[in-house]
Design a protein around this motif. Structure first.
Motif, short mmCIF file in Angstrom:
data_model
loop_
_atom_site.label_atom_id
_atom_site.label_comp_id
_atom_site.label_asym_id
_atom_site.label_seq_id
_atom_site.Cartn_x
_atom_site.Cartn_y
_atom_site.Cartn_z
N PHE A 111 40.28 63.63 21.09
CA PHE A 111 39.80 64.99 21.32
C PHE A 111 41.02 65.89 21.23
CE2 PHE A 111 36.96 62.15 23.72
CZ PHE A 111 35.84 62.31 22.91
N PRO A 112 41.16 66.64 20.13
CA PRO A 112 42.45 67.27 19.82
C PRO A 112 42.87 68.34 20.81
CG PRO A 112 40.77 67.99 18.26
CD PRO A 112 40.16 66.89 19.08
N ARG A 113 41.91 69.02 21.41
CA ARG A 113 42.27 70.11 22.32
C ARG A 113 42.17 69.69 23.78
NH1 ARG A 113 39.29 72.01 18.37
NH2 ARG A 113 37.43 72.25 19.63
N LEU A 125 48.74 68.21 24.44
CA LEU A 125 47.45 68.18 23.76
C LEU A 125 47.48 67.08 22.70
CD1 LEU A 125 46.65 71.97 23.30
CD2 LEU A 125 45.73 70.39 24.99
N GLY A 171 46.08 66.71 19.92
CA GLY A 171 46.19 67.12 18.53
C GLY A 171 47.62 67.35 18.07
N ALA A 181 32.05 69.13 21.79
CA ALA A 181 32.40 70.27 20.95
C ALA A 181 33.56 69.92 20.02
CB ALA A 181 32.77 71.47 21.82
N GLN A 182 34.49 69.10 20.50
CA GLN A 182 35.68 68.81 19.69
C GLN A 182 35.44 67.72 18.65
OE1 GLN A 182 39.19 68.31 22.17
NE2 GLN A 182 38.53 69.97 23.48
N ARG A 225 40.47 79.22 18.20
CA ARG A 225 40.61 77.91 18.83
C ARG A 225 41.91 77.91 19.60
NH1 ARG A 225 36.04 75.34 19.50
NH2 ARG A 225 34.92 74.92 17.58
N SER A 250 44.06 75.76 20.29
CA SER A 250 45.17 74.90 19.86
C SER A 250 44.80 74.14 18.59
CB SER A 250 45.52 73.94 20.97
OG SER A 250 44.39 73.14 21.21
N PRO A 251 45.62 73.19 18.18
CA PRO A 251 45.41 72.55 16.89
C PRO A 251 43.99 72.02 16.71
CG PRO A 251 47.26 71.56 18.04
CD PRO A 251 46.73 72.60 18.92
N THR A 252 43.56 72.06 15.49
CA THR A 252 42.22 71.53 15.21
C THR A 252 42.32 70.04 14.97
OG1 THR A 252 42.63 72.15 12.96
CG2 THR A 252 41.24 73.62 14.24
N LYS A 253 41.22 69.51 14.46
CA LYS A 253 41.16 68.06 14.28
C LYS A 253 42.34 67.55 13.47
CE LYS A 253 36.25 68.03 14.65
NZ LYS A 253 35.01 68.15 13.92
#
Lengths: 254, 309
Positions: A104-106, A147, A149, B189-190, B303, B305-308
């Protein structure tokens, strides 16, 4: 030449934890898994080799219930699990380390680990498992508040494995654990897989890096366009000419 | 009125509107965050909420502006009306998800979104046919206590509405950040498939998201009624579109973004109405929608912070 399972190797294997019995899986019209049979013995490391589009990832998704087989039975711990939703399979002890990690990146590293224990309510035991994960992956402990990600690929792989272990699984399903990792890291990851296995977790692993996979596995299957064309002990597969040419030779040439 | 008094008054008005838009924007943003669907039924869940609250107050014997409460009775009554309304609209939202939208989950293209528009019209027409087209006078038990700053006036009712909105937003923030279900929502959601793989029941997360978003829309409906002293079957459209703009402005899918966007849109509406012209309000607000979509589609906060990877 496909070598069939010699009776003595099969009987030497441990009692099955996971079994595929003549499983057929489709994506729409596309017949992906064509009557495959696998067996993961309790406490074993079993690897599944195969090229692109051979059905390896579909095998993983079938185990987890993300795709359902059209026919055939998937048995886990003695019971058919075909009708169970993914969450229930996780609760029963199947934990995936998905392809490309899928953290889960965030969320922070710690939150990712805690998500791994989502189906559990035994708070004290969860804390103990956290310590166990930190023991296996000291790097993860250093990154707890970061985080997910923002981690490097290798660190993400460690967190993904840690997250899966937080479910306290009986069966760890790893999809391409070496993908995108530097050679030094690959070796480390495989050492840890072995360590996890020694702590009592069975492992089913899909892997392109046949050399590495067969070096730690007990048993292996070779999948080609949805069919198991070869199976046997890891040693017998390493000695097999076709495997050497198709998978091991390829590794040497790189 | 001095110019600073006008400014202060319009800020007070803007924050009040903003508190309502923020609550309404949260429902859009939460549903979008989870299943990437713009839920246009949300407009009219808000409208239905304002009717439910009105009926509850009527059943309790409150009509028009004649009954005024103070202190504890006022608090108890507001809490009761809010709870009943929020549960009712929450259940309505959950039913819409379960029976109107679940079958369409995973269907690509615009079918689910178009369905939400259809469902929105059903709510709209049910209220129109059931309650009539006339504007309803809203019962309002809040005392007319006011504070004056020069010529600018702050009413007790505004303070109460800000407080209600703030408490609900803090509760939502706590729920999403700290509870297990909240974490499951974030995870879904992520990365929905990864959430499934750690054992999250995604269907349950989606229906609870609809419940919470719709409950907040119900609360916004109560606030609308108590702020404007009226409701009618058509209020969902304007307020809904503005709240939708607020969600996009803050960054669709982003919960703090919806709160920020809501307050900004409220301020833009009141200040724009004061310093430009009321008839330009919609032009300004929807120009902002267009500009955000063109130049910063991720919104102000986007967003976090960084996305996927």
């Amino acid at each position: 030449m496909p070598i069939s399972d010699a009776p003595q190797t099969q009987s030497q294997r441990r009692p099955p934890l996971l079994e595929f019995n003549d499983v057929n899986t489709y994506y729409g019209e596309l017949h992906v898994l064509k009557g495959v049979n696998y067996r993961v013995g309790d406490g074993e490391i079993v690897c599944l080799l195969g090229g692109n589009a051979s059905g390896k990832s579909t095998t993983m998704k079938t185990i987890l219930g993300i795709v359902r087989p059209k026919s055939g039975v998937v048995t886990y711990a003695g019971k058919p699990i075909d009708r169970l939703p993914t969450a229930e399979r996780v609760r029963r002890g199947i934990a995936p380390v998905p392809e490309a990690r899928r953290l889960f990146p965030r969320m922070t590293v710690l939150e990712n680990l805690e998500m791994g224990a989502f189906t559990r309510t035994d708070t004290d035991e969860i804390e103990a498992d956290k310590e166990r994960v930190f023991g296996l992956f000291p790097r993860v402990k250093e990154r707890l508040t970061q985080l997910a990600g923002t981690l490097s690929g290798g660190e993400q792989q460690m967190v993904a494995m840690g997250r899966a272990l937080m479910a306290r699984p009986k069966l760890l399903c790893m999809d391409e654990p070496s993908m995108g990792l530097s050679p030094a890291f690959v070796e480390q990851v495989f050492d840890i897989i072995q360590a996890i296995n020694k702590q009592g977790t069975s492992i089913f692993m899909v892997e392109q890096n046949a050399n590495m996979a067969l070096s730690i596995a007990d048993y292996g299957y070779v999948l080609q366009t949805g069919e198991v064309v070869l199976q046997g002990s890891a040693q017998s597969l390493r000695d097999n000419e076709m495997v050497q040419q198709a998978y091991l030779g390829e590794m040497k040439a790189q | 009125m001095e110019s600073w008094e006008i400014l202060l008054q319009q800020v007070i008005n803007g924050v009040s509107l903003g508190a309502m838009y923020a609550l309404l924007a949260l429902g859009f943003t939460m549903v979008y965050g989870i299943i990437e669907l713009i839920n246009f039924a949300h407009f009219n869940i808000f409208m239905v909420g304002s009717f439910i609250a009105m009926w509850v107050m009527q059943l309790m014997g409150f009509t028009g502006q004649s009954h005024v409460l103070y202190g504890l009775p006022l608090t108890a009554m507001l809490v009761f009306v809010l709870c009943v309304t929020m549960v009712a609209t929450g259940v309505l939202g959950a039913l819409i998800e379960r029976f109107g939208l679940r079958a369409l989950r995973g269907v690509s293209g615009t079918a689910p979104m178009i369905t939400t528009i259809g469902l929105s019209y059903i709510l709209f027409n049910v209220i129109l046919l059931g309650a009539g087209a006339d504007t309803k006078n809203y019962s309002n038990p809040m005392p007319n206590i006011r504070w004056e700053f020069g010529d600018a006036v702050l009413h007790l009712r505004e303070l109460i509405l800000w407080g209600v909105s703030l408490v609900l937003m803090l509760a939502l923030h706590y729920f999403v950040r700290r509870t297990k279900m909240g974490k499951a929502m974030q995870a879904t959601a992520q990365d929905q498939e990864a959430a499934r793989m750690v054992g999250v029941d995604v269907d349950r997360v989606v229906i609870i998201t609809f419940f919470i978003g719709s409950a907040l829309a119900g609360a916004a409906g109560v606030i609308f009624g108590l702020y404007y002293n009226y409701t009618n079957f058509g209020i969902g459209y304007t307020a809904g579109l503005r709240a939708f703009t607020a969600a996009v402005l803050g960054g669709i899918g982003n919960i703090p973004g919806a709160m920020l966007g809501g307050v900004l849109i409220g301020l833009i509406e009141s200040l724009g109405g004061q310093y430009l012209a009321v008839r330009w309000t919609d032009v300004i607000i929807f120009s902002i929608l267009v500009l955000v979509l063109v130049f910063r589609p991720t919104g102000l906060l986007g967003r976090a912070s960084p996305t996927k990877s």
